[in-house]
Design a protein around this motif. Structure first.
Motif: not given
Length: 464
Positions: A56-57, A59, A76, A312-313, A411
């Motif tokens: 999750e998140g 990248h 995503t 931010d992907t 993250r």
């Protein structure tokens, strides 16, 4: 057969192994720059499954999955985390040679005591075993931080943040410190978005921001509040450093144009950004903070997928080499009035290595050991080759012994083995230099060097 992650992982010689085991391995972690959620820490969150906490998140993983031919839906989109994890497991064997392969297996080993290689054949068992562990209280995010011997976490926080989650963490064993990240103040490309942000600042400050002087007053007040909440560092993610000596630059006029919804000219933009950055850095100096500059990312390159997925992907890359003249002039504009705070410069383009490490030498003033720092190998350089080059360049052009060391810039709550990764690479580099006779095999020198870059230098530099 020897496990892939074993006690001597990345340590090639006897000296490297000795200095890692004696001086690096058990040092606490000061992660002074990351993007962890203070809310999840305050809530002592438990992740539901391994797919969620890993994918999750993230990248970094998404880029690898796309490169391996995995459909965007599994990065995503809406498939279950189990299905996304299985696609990641298909990708992992193809990441051999990439730091993702090392990080993946270090994380499995250090958090879950799993030493199997992740691939489609082992994926189901690994997923369910790790997921079962994650749901226990001893895998809550607070427990994870303590398990990994984390002493300080520096989160990333906007001046408009109220820091209510940090307030709830004041008595937590791990110091969770906010970091002032005021990048939205210089995002002037779209006046509508800029004004929306200024309205957020007005709301949190309880004060109208009608002119440039009002803006500076509010920023000083918010800066003081962050300081009271334990903040001791700022961070600035810039494409480049801003500076101008053009006559007639008026930040008040530029600010009022933006507030009126008008676009700035290129000259006005440069002048406004330079002025705001100067004022922010003066606040950092005023309160004795460390200021960090992450320079050189070229962001959101894929317009189609940026419009669909947002920032931010995974569509950023290394930008062009930095303008050393503007970096020099910006730093000098602060130093000229003795208002240059302790500063860390991070470059994303490896072509800037020698420029950055020699630039910091221009503004060392003897007031603090290593006052000016060349930051850890960052983002795309955060891998074995990049770190080795960083260590070598800093050694020959600066003082490696004063380096404040590694950060996760992550993250993910499972990213702390990146500190181990750095320590192993650093000890291997130093050990090899000792074995070649370039560094003396002197216990006191090696102890101070390794303990310093692993932990002690950061603790002293930030005052944690």
């Amino acid at each position: 057969m020897k496990k892939f992650i074993h006690p001597d992982f990345l340590l090639e010689g006897k000296t490297a192994r000795e200095i890692y085991n004696e001086y690096a391995e058990n040092q606490p972690i000061i992660d002074f720059h990351c993007h962890l959620s203070p809310q999840l820490i305050a809530e002592d969150h438990n992740f539901d499954n391994l797919g969620q906490v890993w994918l999750e998140g993230d990248h970094y993983k998404w880029r690898a999955m796309r490169t391996n031919g995995v459909d965007e839906e599994y990065c995503t989109g809406s498939p279950t985390f189990y299905d996304k994890f299985m696609k990641w497991a298909e990708t992992v064997p193809h990441t051999v040679g990439n730091p993702l392969y090392h990080w993946t297996h270090l994380e499995l080993a250090r958090y879950f005591n799993i030493f199997d290689l992740l691939n489609p054949g082992t994926a189901d068992t690994i997923y369910h075993d790790a997921t079962e562990m994650l749901r226990h209280q001893d895998f809550s995010v607070k427990s994870i931080l303590k398990k990994m011997n984390v002493e300080v976490v520096g989160t990333t926080d906007d001046p408009a943040d109220r820091l209510e989650h940090h307030a709830k963490l004041k008595d937590f064993k791990v110091k969770v410190r906010p970091t002032w990240r005021p990048d939205n103040l210089i995002k002037t490309e779209d006046p509508k978005i800029f004004n929306s942000y200024i309205e957020k600042l007005e709301a949190v400050a309880g004060k109208n921001i009608s002119n440039y002087a009002d803006l500076l007053t509010v920023l000083d007040q918010r800066h003081q509040y962050f300081h009271e909440m334990g903040c001791r560092a700022s961070d600035h993610g810039l494409d480049r450093m801003y500076w101008t000596n053009a006559a007639g630059i008026d930040p008040e006029k530029a600010f009022l144009k933006l507030r009126a919804g008008e676009n700035l000219s290129d000259t006005e933009t440069e002048g406004y950004r330079f002025s705001v950055m100067q004022e922010l850095c003066k606040l950092n100096h005023k309160r004795g903070w460390v200021q960090q500059f992450h320079l050189g990312a070229m962001r959101n390159n894929n317009t189609r997928l940026f419009n669909k997925l947002g920032p931010d992907t995974g569509f950023d890359s290394i930008g062009r080499p930095q303008d050393s003249f503007k970096i020099s002039r910006f730093l000098d504009s602060l130093d000229a009035n003795n208002q240059l705070a302790k500063t860390i410069l991070y470059n994303l383009n490896p072509a800037d290595n020698e420029t950055f490490v020699t630039m910091i030498g221009n503004f060392q003033d003897g007031s603090v050991p290593g006052k000016m720092q060349w930051g850890a190998a960052w983002w795309f350089l955060d891998q074995k080759v990049g770190m080795e080059k960083h260590l070598n360049d800093l050694s020959v052009l600066g003082l490696l012994s004063r380096f404040v060391g590694m950060v996760t810039d992550s993250r993910s709550f499972l990213s702390f083995p990146r500190h181990e990764y750095f320590r192993r690479i650093a000890c291997n580099h130093i050990g090899n230099e000792v074995d070649k006779g370039v560094i003396p095999n002197d216990k006191e020198i090696l102890k101070n060097l390794v303990e310093g870059i692993s932990y002690k230098n950061a603790k002293e530099y930030f005052g944690f």
